[in-house]
Design an enzyme around this catalytic site. Sequence first.
Site, PDB file in Angstrom:
ATOM      1  CG  ASP A 107       5.856   6.458   1.121  1.00 50.29           C
ATOM      2  OD1 ASP A 107       5.301   5.565   0.490  1.00 50.29           O
ATOM      3  OD2 ASP A 107       6.236   7.527   0.586  1.00 50.29           O
ATOM      4  CD  GLU A 132       4.414   0.016   0.612  1.00 44.31           C
ATOM      5  OE1 GLU A 132       3.442   0.781   0.612  1.00 44.31           O
ATOM      6  OE2 GLU A 132       5.191  -0.105  -0.346  1.00 44.31           O
ATOM      7  CG  ASP A 195      -0.008   1.315   0.653  1.00 42.10           C
ATOM      8  OD1 ASP A 195       0.903   2.101   0.962  1.00 42.10           O
ATOM      9  OD2 ASP A 195      -0.039   0.683  -0.414  1.00 42.10           O
ATOM     10  CB  ILE A 197       1.991   7.040   0.332  1.00 41.66           C
ATOM     11  CG1 ILE A 197       2.036   8.226   1.296  1.00 41.66           C
ATOM     12  CG2 ILE A 197       1.745   7.547  -1.102  1.00 41.66           C
ATOM     13  CD1 ILE A 197       2.966   9.341   0.851  1.00 41.66           C
ATOM     14  CG  ASP A 198      -2.149   2.132  -2.863  1.00 44.47           C
ATOM     15  OD1 ASP A 198      -1.284   1.259  -2.982  1.00 44.47           O
ATOM     16  OD2 ASP A 198      -3.157   2.209  -3.578  1.00 44.47           O
ATOM     17  CB  THR A 200       5.159   5.800  -3.516  1.00 47.79           C
ATOM     18  OG1 THR A 200       4.626   5.085  -2.401  1.00 47.79           O
ATOM     19  CG2 THR A 200       6.183   6.801  -3.013  1.00 47.79           C
ATOM     20  CG  HIS A 294       2.573  -0.395 -10.719  1.00 48.17           C
ATOM     21  ND1 HIS A 294       2.207   0.654  -9.913  1.00 48.17           N
ATOM     22  CD2 HIS A 294       3.912  -0.527 -10.573  1.00 48.17           C
ATOM     23  CE1 HIS A 294       3.277   1.145  -9.312  1.00 48.17           C
ATOM     24  NE2 HIS A 294       4.324   0.442  -9.695  1.00 48.17           N
ATOM     25  CB  SER A 318      -3.281   5.186  -5.501  1.00 45.14           C
ATOM     26  OG  SER A 318      -4.411   6.024  -5.585  1.00 45.14           O
ATOM     27  NE  ARG A 335      -2.692  -4.025  -8.530  1.00 47.70           N
ATOM     28  CZ  ARG A 335      -2.127  -2.839  -8.637  1.00 47.70           C
ATOM     29  NH1 ARG A 335      -2.786  -1.842  -9.199  1.00 47.70           N
ATOM     30  NH2 ARG A 335      -0.910  -2.644  -8.187  1.00 47.70           N
ATOM     31  CG  ASP A 347      -0.543  -2.574  -2.526  1.00 40.56           C
ATOM     32  OD1 ASP A 347      -0.435  -1.414  -2.090  1.00 40.56           O
ATOM     33  OD2 ASP A 347       0.430  -3.275  -2.838  1.00 40.56           O
TER      34      ASP A 347
HETATM   35  N1  LIG Z   1       5.933  -3.911  -9.846  1.00 43.63           N
HETATM   36  C1  LIG Z   1       4.734  -3.682  -9.331  1.00 43.63           C
HETATM   37  N2  LIG Z   1       3.664  -4.323  -9.822  1.00 43.63           N
HETATM   38  C2  LIG Z   1       2.443  -4.076  -9.324  1.00 43.63           C
HETATM   39  N3  LIG Z   1       2.208  -3.210  -8.303  1.00 43.63           N
HETATM   40  C3  LIG Z   1       3.243  -2.558  -7.762  1.00 43.63           C
HETATM   41  C4  LIG Z   1       4.554  -2.757  -8.260  1.00 43.63           C
HETATM   42  N4  LIG Z   1       5.389  -1.971  -7.538  1.00 43.63           N
HETATM   43  C5  LIG Z   1       4.628  -1.312  -6.636  1.00 43.63           C
HETATM   44  N5  LIG Z   1       3.331  -1.665  -6.769  1.00 43.63           N
HETATM   45  C6  LIG Z   1       2.197  -1.204  -5.987  1.00 43.63           C
HETATM   46  O1  LIG Z   1       1.119  -0.985  -6.847  1.00 43.63           O
HETATM   47  C7  LIG Z   1       0.272  -0.019  -6.255  1.00 43.63           C
HETATM   48  C8  LIG Z   1       0.034   1.141  -7.105  1.00 43.63           C
HETATM   49  O2  LIG Z   1      -0.318   0.662  -8.280  1.00 43.63           O
HETATM   50  P1  LIG Z   1      -1.183   1.500  -9.198  1.00 43.63           P
HETATM   51  O3  LIG Z   1      -1.060   2.913  -8.782  1.00 43.63           O
HETATM   52  O4  LIG Z   1      -0.518   1.212 -10.464  1.00 43.63           O
HETATM   53  O5  LIG Z   1      -2.549   0.946  -9.027  1.00 43.63           O
HETATM   54  C9  LIG Z   1       0.934   0.433  -5.089  1.00 43.63           C
HETATM   55  O6  LIG Z   1       0.447  -0.303  -4.034  1.00 43.63           O
HETATM   56  C10 LIG Z   1       2.337   0.147  -5.346  1.00 43.63           C
HETATM   57  O7  LIG Z   1       2.974   0.179  -4.184  1.00 43.63           O
HETATM   58  P2  LIG Z   1       3.132   1.572  -3.342  1.00 43.63           P
HETATM   59  O8  LIG Z   1       2.146   1.508  -2.234  1.00 43.63           O
HETATM   60  O9  LIG Z   1       4.514   1.474  -2.885  1.00 43.63           O
HETATM   61  O10 LIG Z   1       2.893   2.737  -4.268  1.00 43.63           O
HETATM   62 MG   LIG Z   2       0.492   0.275  -2.248  1.00 43.82          MG
HETATM   63 MG   LIG Z   3       2.727   2.397  -0.268  1.00 46.60          MG
HETATM   64 MG   LIG Z   4       5.760   1.285  -1.720  1.00 49.23          MG
END
Ligand SMILES: Nc1ncnc2c1ncn2[C@@H]1O[C@H](COP(=O)(O)O)[C@@H](O)[C@H]1OP(=O)(O)O
Ligand SMILES: [Mg+2]
Ligand SMILES: [Mg+2]
Ligand SMILES: [Mg+2]
Length: 413
Positions: A107, A132, A195, A197-198, A200, A294, A318, A335, A347
């Site tokens: 990241d 981020e 982002d 890494i979207d 993670t 999420h 992601s 979502r 995001d």
């Molecule tokens: N509690 C949460 N609720 C919703 N989204 C979240 C939560 N924690 C992290 N995310 C972010 O949701 C996205 C991924 O969601 P998904 O894969 O479920 O679509 C990422 O951007 C992730 O951040 P990150 O960029 O840190 O991975």
């Molecule tokens: Mg993200």
């Molecule tokens: Mg990220």
């Molecule tokens: Mg993150």
Amino acid sequence: MAMCVASPVSINSLSPVRLLSSVLQSNTKRSFFISFKTLRISISSSSSSSNQRSAFTAAASMAYARELDVAKKAASLAARLCQTVQKALLQSDVQSKSDKSPVTVADYGSQAVVSLVLQRELPFGSFSLVAEEDSGDLRKSESQETLKRITELVNDTLSSDATYSKSPLSEDDVLAAIDTGKSEGGPHGRHWVLDPIDGTKGFVRGDQYAIALALLDEGRVVLGVLACPNLPLAPIGHPHQDSVQTQVGCLFSARIGAGTDMQLLHGSSPMKVHVSTIENPAEASFFESFEAAHSLHGLSSSIAKKLGVQAPPVRIDSQAKYGALARGDGAIYLRFAHQGYREKIWDHAAGFIVVTEAGGVVADAAGNALDFSKGRYLDLEKGIVVTNQKLMPSLLNAVRDAVREESESASSL
Ligand SMILES: Nc1ncnc2c1ncn2[C@@H]1O[C@H](COP(=O)(O)O)[C@@H](O)[C@H]1OP(=O)(O)O
Ligand SMILES: [Mg+2]
Ligand SMILES: [Mg+2]
Ligand SMILES: [Mg+2]
């Protein structure tokens, strides 16, 4: 022939979209010189309207083209770094941020690489990045080894590109590059949105993730790139579709008014993609988060049921979901974050333009357009829904009914 001296207008100070429309609206006897760094157009008011139209088309087709090329290069290099780390993912490569979400050396490394490439390739004008990660945890004494590893990764990644000099970056250079991402964004000027890494959690699991980079100009998303290193080139989410295509790693790119392209991440020419044209929800499939933490899977399934969707949800991590939807793999993305979670602009910004330029629509649960001009957070009603133009009205009806039923049952408890 009218000949007059016009003052050059810098693309850095004026949005090309606003600038071009002001050119066309003008009826004074003036010439305009539009300096797009590489593009210089002269439009005389005495020229015919067809000349004006073709000048507009030429300028519009070039607007943000250089920035998009640089964004693709930055995201592709960052993806290379991420792939190296994912292959050799060690437990020590994963840390927990103060908000308890996982963050890996990839990241941080990805954010540093993207920032450095953007700054080197676009050295003119001010640089603003809304991203981020920040270096707070990395500056702690217990993170010394981690910082050393990130610096090595960034240097190795940049030196893999022949256009960059071999002079290595120091740990301080890398910390400074990560911290360029502290911009607050907003409605004025240009802001890159990243982002690094979207997804993670998907990355750590060995599944889908994306490097998501977009550019805001005067509050509007004008370009976006999604690098999805683990996304197959062949369609996903079609259980009965056998494909001989086994290539993996897709790069989606979109520019305002110019459509959405997809190509192999490390090679191949771009091809235009388009969202699904399905009009009958019974034939549609829908994407949602892999992680139940999420997104409210129960709410999505009740929406899908109301709509008449037959297929089970396709759950992947992601913004790769936006990419897959942009090329028609599925027709709907739902979502609904848990109460209290605030969606961030990084995001969704890149995914938003990748889908909208492919003919799709992105809205909140009340049907409002997403507003990326409010700073680091999106201010939205309940959730985010994505589909094609034809399905959106019935999808919004189903969302409204399901959300109402959910709140009625919550208040009756
Ligand atoms: N509690 C949460 N609720 C919703 N989204 C979240 C939560 N924690 C992290 N995310 C972010 O949701 C996205 C991924 O969601 P998904 O894969 O479920 O679509 C990422 O951007 C992730 O951040 P990150 O960029 O840190 O991975
Ligand atoms: Mg993200
Ligand atoms: Mg990220
Ligand atoms: Mg993150």
